[in-house]
Design an enzyme around this catalytic site. Sequence first.
Site, short mmCIF file in Angstrom:
data_model
loop_
_atom_site.label_atom_id
_atom_site.label_comp_id
_atom_site.label_asym_id
_atom_site.label_seq_id
_atom_site.Cartn_x
_atom_site.Cartn_y
_atom_site.Cartn_z
N SER A 151 0.85 -1.18 0.00
CA SER A 151 0.00 0.00 0.00
C SER A 151 0.89 1.23 0.00
O SER A 151 2.05 1.17 0.43
CB SER A 151 -0.89 -0.01 1.24
OG SER A 151 -1.53 1.23 1.44
N TYR A 164 -2.46 -0.67 11.11
CA TYR A 164 -2.32 -1.12 9.73
C TYR A 164 -1.08 -0.50 9.08
O TYR A 164 -0.30 -1.20 8.41
CB TYR A 164 -3.58 -0.74 8.95
CG TYR A 164 -3.57 -1.13 7.50
CD1 TYR A 164 -3.88 -2.42 7.10
CD2 TYR A 164 -3.25 -0.19 6.51
CE1 TYR A 164 -3.88 -2.78 5.76
CE2 TYR A 164 -3.24 -0.54 5.17
CZ TYR A 164 -3.56 -1.83 4.80
OH TYR A 164 -3.56 -2.18 3.47
#
Length: 345
Positions: A151, A164
Site C-alpha cells: 500500500s 495497519y
Amino acid sequence: MPVRKPWEEALPKRGRAVVVTGASGGVGRAAARAFAARGDRVALLARGREGLAAAADEVQRAGGEALVVTVDMADAKAVEDAAQKVVDAFGHIDVWVNNAFAGIFAPFTEITPDEFRRVTEVTYLGYVFGTRAALRHMLPRDRGTIVQVGSALAYRGVPLQSAYCGAKHAIQGFNESLRCELLRDGSRVRTTMVQMPALNTPQFDWVLSRMPGRARPVAPVYQPEVAARAIVHAAGHARRREYWVGGSTVATLMANAVVPGFLDRYLARTGFDAQHDEGEAEGPANLWTPADGLRGRDFGAHGRFDGEACAGSPQEWLSRHRGRVGRVVAVGVGVLTARWLGRRL
C-alpha cells in the site's frame, strides 16, 4: 516463437499453481478471478467459509481450478499446513500472493493492546508466515514468485490507521531484507511488492471502527480489478522489485520522499474527515471472526463505492507496459533526432 526473459523461465504463462491469501473478498477475490482467467490453478486461503465458497465458484467459472483452504494467517503452523495441502493438490507452488490483512479505524490511544497485536499478527506476521511457507516449497525447486500486496501506507502513515500502517511499513522492510538474501544466494525465487492506492473493497464495512460514522477510503478510489491486474502482472515480472499502482500512490510516495513534514501537517488537517463517511457501521467487525460468518453473507470483491471508483489507471497501464512504452519513445526520439540532423546537414 517469442523468447522468454530469464526471470520468467520459472513461471509458465498458463496453468500456474497460485496461492492467494485473503481470497474470500476484496483484492484477493479479484486477484483470484484474474489468475483463473489465465487458466491457473488457484488455492484460496482465508477464514470466511461463505466468501471462500463463492470465490471458488467464480474461479471455476473464469476457467481456473479452485482449491479452498480455510486458515487464519496469524497461525504459523496452520499456514504451513495450508501450504502443504496446496502442494499435495497441485504438486508445487509457482506463485504465492500475500494479501490477507486486518485493520482498525481509530485513534491510537483508543486501540487496546490485544487489538493492536491482532492487526500486527494478521497483517504483518501473516505475510511473514506465508512467505516462510512458500519458501519452504519454492527454494528446493529454485523457482517461484512471492507477491507482497502492499500500500502507499507502507511508506506514508495516515491518522486513524496506526496499526495497519505500522504493519505495512514492517512488510516493506522485511521484504527488502529477504530480497537481498535471495539475490545474495543467486536464487531464482523472486519476491516483489505491489503498492496499492485506495480501493473499493468491502473492508470499510467490516473493519473495526471507532469513528462516529462509517469508514471510507481516501479519494481517489480505484476498483479492485485495477489491483488484480497489477498483481497478476507482477507475478510474471518479479525481477522488478516494486510496483506503484495508481496516480495517487505515485504522488503520495514522491511527496513523502520530498516534503514529509508538510504531509504530516496536511494529513493532520484533512486525514480524519477524508476517512469518514455518513451513516452507521453495518454490524460486527471481522477482527476476531470472519465477517461473512458473523453476518451470514458473502461480501464479494467490491465495496459500496462503485459510483466513484475508477475502473482503470493510466499510471498502472504505463507501469505494466513500461518496456513497450520505452521502446516507442526511443523510436520517436530517434526519428525526431534524425529529422533535426537532416535539416542541419
